[in-house]
Motif scaffolding. Structure first.
Motif: not given
Length: 196
Positions: A72-101
């Motif tokens: 998952l990749t977020a594009t932003t003009n913000g100076t910081s970014l925080l995913w609800n997973t706790g990660l702060s990079s623009n791109s994260i790799i997720v491997k859910p076992i059920t449908t997840t938001n």
């Protein structure tokens, strides 16, 4: 909320006549309050500076097969970014076992904005079949919950494909045969074999 003090009555440029008013300007705006004590009035002005929200976009909802991962990749003009997973990079790799938001919150000049995405996890095909042998006739049933079935009876006859969960095949010669069943359930193909 803007609050005036030091007078006995107030009139705001918005028309309100209370000491406090709540404003929600779309752009930077000035507000004037006139305070009066014993017939003497005085004005004061306050400027509410409206800062732009940061832009953030994760894209459209995604679908994966059980056991797969997705970036998952977020594009932003913000100076910081925080995913609800706790990660702060623009791109994260997720491997859910059920449908997840998932959501990402961007911050710019003290203002925050977020975007959300849903990752749907589709189950893999069921991987078994049963057989009933009656002489040369073999009745074979595949597992339910799949969208297509492709049968290969292992005797050189033409494969049978379609939505037939249950099939019957007649063998012309006695012997041992390897039957293959390829399943699809809108996720991926899975092939299973049994000897009969």
């Amino acid at each position: 909320t803007l609050t005036a003090s030091g007078a006995s009555s107030y009139v705001w440029s918005t028309g309100a006549n209370t000491a406090s008013i709540t404003v929600s300007p779309a752009t930077t705006a000035s507000y004037v309050v006139t305070g009066t004590v014993n017939g003497i009035s005085q004005n004061d002005t306050v400027v509410v500076n409206v800062k732009s929200l940061p832009l953030v976009n994760i894209g459209n909802d995604r679908s994966i097969c059980m056991g797969d991962s997705v970036t998952l990749t977020a594009t932003t003009n913000g100076t910081s970014l925080l995913w609800n997973t706790g990660l702060s990079s623009n791109s994260i790799i997720v491997k859910p076992i059920t449908t997840t938001n998932y959501s990402a919150t961007a911050t710019l000049n003290g203002c925050a904005n977020f975007d959300g995405i849903s990752v749907t996890v589709k189950p893999l095909p069921n991987v078994n079949f049963t057989k009933v042998i009656n002489g040369a006739n073999v009745q074979i049933a595949g597992p339910g919950g799949n969208t297509s079935y492709s049968w290969n009876f292992g005797d050189g006859s033409a494969p049978m494909s379609g939505q037939n969960q249950q099939v019957q095949h007649t063998y012309r010669m006695p012997g041992t045969y390897t039957v293959s069943l390829t399943l699809r359930n809108r996720c991926k193909d899975t092939t299973i074999t049994q000897r009969i």
